[in-house]
Scaffold this motif. Sequence first.
Motif, PDB file in Angstrom:
ATOM      1  N   ALA A 207       0.824  -1.210   0.000  1.00 23.13           N
ATOM      2  CA  ALA A 207       0.000   0.000   0.000  1.00 23.13           C
ATOM      3  C   ALA A 207       0.857   1.258   0.000  1.00 23.13           C
ATOM      4  CB  ALA A 207      -0.929  -0.009   1.224  1.00 23.13           C
ATOM      5  N   MET A 208       1.889   1.285   0.818  1.00 25.84           N
ATOM      6  CA  MET A 208       2.753   2.456   0.895  1.00 25.84           C
ATOM      7  C   MET A 208       3.487   2.692  -0.419  1.00 25.84           C
ATOM      8  SD  MET A 208       3.869   5.040   2.627  1.00 25.84           S
ATOM      9  CE  MET A 208       3.551   4.789   4.380  1.00 25.84           C
ATOM     10  N   CYS A 209       3.967   1.629  -1.040  1.00 25.43           N
ATOM     11  CA  CYS A 209       4.735   1.787  -2.278  1.00 25.43           C
ATOM     12  C   CYS A 209       3.848   2.232  -3.436  1.00 25.43           C
ATOM     13  CB  CYS A 209       5.478   0.499  -2.613  1.00 25.43           C
ATOM     14  SG  CYS A 209       6.867   0.201  -1.488  1.00 25.43           S
ATOM     15  N   HIS A 210       2.573   1.893  -3.405  1.00 23.17           N
ATOM     16  CA  HIS A 210       1.649   2.458  -4.390  1.00 23.17           C
ATOM     17  C   HIS A 210       1.334   3.923  -4.062  1.00 23.17           C
ATOM     18  CE1 HIS A 210       0.305  -1.708  -5.802  1.00 23.17           C
ATOM     19  NE2 HIS A 210       0.671  -1.064  -6.882  1.00 23.17           N
ATOM     20  N   TRP A 211       1.203   4.224  -2.789  1.00 21.41           N
ATOM     21  CA  TRP A 211       0.823   5.569  -2.371  1.00 21.41           C
ATOM     22  C   TRP A 211       1.860   6.616  -2.774  1.00 21.41           C
ATOM     23  CZ3 TRP A 211      -2.843   8.740  -1.143  1.00 21.41           C
ATOM     24  CH2 TRP A 211      -2.587   9.887  -0.389  1.00 21.41           C
ATOM     25  N   ILE A 212       3.140   6.297  -2.642  1.00 24.20           N
ATOM     26  CA  ILE A 212       4.145   7.334  -2.889  1.00 24.20           C
ATOM     27  C   ILE A 212       4.378   7.605  -4.374  1.00 24.20           C
ATOM     28  CG2 ILE A 212       5.303   6.871  -0.699  1.00 24.20           C
ATOM     29  CD1 ILE A 212       7.598   5.601  -2.347  1.00 24.20           C
ATOM     30  N   LEU A 213       3.821   6.775  -5.233  1.00 25.03           N
ATOM     31  CA  LEU A 213       3.941   7.040  -6.666  1.00 25.03           C
ATOM     32  C   LEU A 213       3.101   8.244  -7.069  1.00 25.03           C
ATOM     33  CD1 LEU A 213       3.577   3.407  -8.083  1.00 25.03           C
ATOM     34  CD2 LEU A 213       5.654   4.799  -8.106  1.00 25.03           C
ATOM     35  N   ASP A 214       3.519   8.905  -8.143  1.00 24.00           N
ATOM     36  CA  ASP A 214       2.675   9.919  -8.758  1.00 24.00           C
ATOM     37  C   ASP A 214       1.338   9.261  -9.116  1.00 24.00           C
ATOM     38  OD1 ASP A 214       2.381  12.532 -10.499  1.00 24.00           O
ATOM     39  OD2 ASP A 214       1.836  10.846 -11.800  1.00 24.00           O
ATOM     40  N   PRO A 215       0.193   9.935  -8.895  1.00 21.69           N
ATOM     41  CA  PRO A 215      -1.109   9.294  -9.133  1.00 21.69           C
ATOM     42  C   PRO A 215      -1.291   8.727 -10.530  1.00 21.69           C
ATOM     43  CG  PRO A 215      -1.404  11.286  -7.849  1.00 21.69           C
ATOM     44  CD  PRO A 215       0.044  11.251  -8.244  1.00 21.69           C
ATOM     45  N   VAL A 216      -0.782   9.411 -11.548  1.00 19.79           N
ATOM     46  CA  VAL A 216      -0.908   8.905 -12.916  1.00 19.79           C
ATOM     47  C   VAL A 216      -0.027   7.676 -13.102  1.00 19.79           C
ATOM     48  CG1 VAL A 216      -0.428   9.443 -15.340  1.00 19.79           C
ATOM     49  CG2 VAL A 216      -1.582  11.125 -13.891  1.00 19.79           C
ATOM     50  N   GLU A 217       1.212   7.754 -12.627  1.00 20.55           N
ATOM     51  CA  GLU A 217       2.131   6.619 -12.709  1.00 20.55           C
ATOM     52  C   GLU A 217       1.589   5.426 -11.932  1.00 20.55           C
ATOM     53  OE1 GLU A 217       6.246   6.352 -10.675  1.00 20.55           O
ATOM     54  OE2 GLU A 217       6.662   7.131 -12.684  1.00 20.55           O
ATOM     55  N   ARG A 218       0.970   5.696 -10.787  1.00 22.09           N
ATOM     56  CA  ARG A 218       0.389   4.626  -9.969  1.00 22.09           C
ATOM     57  C   ARG A 218      -0.659   3.841 -10.770  1.00 22.09           C
ATOM     58  NH1 ARG A 218      -2.817   7.466  -6.156  1.00 22.09           N
ATOM     59  NH2 ARG A 218      -0.904   7.944  -5.030  1.00 22.09           N
ATOM     60  N   GLN A 219      -1.499   4.548 -11.498  1.00 17.23           N
ATOM     61  CA  GLN A 219      -2.519   3.862 -12.286  1.00 17.23           C
ATOM     62  C   GLN A 219      -1.892   3.038 -13.403  1.00 17.23           C
ATOM     63  OE1 GLN A 219      -6.392   5.991 -12.993  1.00 17.23           O
ATOM     64  NE2 GLN A 219      -5.183   7.754 -12.364  1.00 17.23           N
ATOM     65  N   ALA A 220      -0.825   3.556 -14.001  1.00 19.50           N
ATOM     66  CA  ALA A 220      -0.129   2.797 -15.041  1.00 19.50           C
ATOM     67  C   ALA A 220       0.465   1.516 -14.472  1.00 19.50           C
ATOM     68  CB  ALA A 220       0.959   3.663 -15.685  1.00 19.50           C
ATOM     69  N   VAL A 221       1.053   1.606 -13.278  1.00 25.89           N
ATOM     70  CA  VAL A 221       1.638   0.433 -12.625  1.00 25.89           C
ATOM     71  C   VAL A 221       0.552  -0.589 -12.294  1.00 25.89           C
ATOM     72  CG1 VAL A 221       2.789  -0.357 -10.509  1.00 25.89           C
ATOM     73  CG2 VAL A 221       3.648   1.659 -11.722  1.00 25.89           C
ATOM     74  N   MET A 222      -0.572  -0.125 -11.767  1.00 26.94           N
ATOM     75  CA  MET A 222      -1.661  -1.038 -11.423  1.00 26.94           C
ATOM     76  C   MET A 222      -2.262  -1.674 -12.674  1.00 26.94           C
ATOM     77  SD  MET A 222      -3.716   0.772  -8.286  1.00 26.94           S
ATOM     78  CE  MET A 222      -3.067   0.713  -6.603  1.00 26.94           C
ATOM     79  N   ALA A 223      -2.366  -0.902 -13.748  1.00 22.71           N
ATOM     80  CA  ALA A 223      -2.896  -1.450 -15.001  1.00 22.71           C
ATOM     81  C   ALA A 223      -1.977  -2.530 -15.540  1.00 22.71           C
ATOM     82  CB  ALA A 223      -3.067  -0.329 -16.026  1.00 22.71           C
TER      83      ALA A 223
END
Length: 314
Positions: A76-92
């Motif tokens: 959760a923390m490692c997703h949180w600290i990502l830029d919000p747009v980058e976070r969605q790309a990583v999750m996708a």
Amino acid sequence: MARNTVSQVVPSPAEDAAALLKAFQGWGTDEQAVIAILAHRDAAQRKQIMLKYEEMYNESLMHRLQSELSGDFERAMCHWILDPVERQAVMANAATKCILEEYPVIIEIACTNSPAELIAVKKAYHVLYNCSLEEDVAAHTIGKLRSLLLALVSTYRYDGNDVNMGLARSEANIINEAVRNGTTDHEELIRIVGTRSKAQLNATFSCFKDEHRSSFTKALPRGTDPNGYLRALRTTVRCIADPNKYFGKVLKKAMCESGTDEDSLTRVVVMHAEKDMKDIRGAFQKRSSVTLEQAIATETSGDYRSFLMALLGS
């Protein structure tokens, strides 16, 4: 010094970086100190902390967090600290690896972002993975599920509120014809949900319900669905029709009696904490006998619970 509110002065990125290093040192990590810093910084501030930490200590803050934390809290923390747009790309990207189970992640990103936000996510995907989101979706799906997901991630919908009621009635009838006898005309359904604006689609769904006394999702055929297409289509319609209700339902399902789905819980809280969580919390409470905070306090524990509660402002 940055400020989160008028009354609260936030330390500089250098001060936060130093405090994080201190939390990592010694016999054990001070997880509460990490939460106290990172859960209370916005996306721009977190980015500056990451840059300053690497500049000061010649190591990646992300890598240090991965080595210091563990389990659901670390993810959760490692997703949180990502830029919000980058976070969605990583999750996708992660979702494309097991897309028959994780197709809701793709649908949520495609259907709840604005057209400009979706393009930003796809640009970030290019940078991170040297290919397009469309390529990876196509490579890991087949048949009608592929056609639906590709339509959703490829579209650039009109984002205004203008509605053509004549078109809504016409396409409500097309939907009815497509599903009436159980042999769904998938090309027409995918064309409609994959191209029309959200306002137009909601008008169409409303016309369908008024005319046929059933929601679009309930009218879809039940039964054999080996590739998950019909489940994905229902998810798409629910996500477009009422995203707050949809995410409230995802959260409720993630914390059911059969056990907690930490991945879904983390995804919704982390992705929406800075965006529209207030409305999602309201939708959750309408479906539940408790508040979202009460449910999380009951169904989670330890630093993971503390972190999610901090993101919710508790």
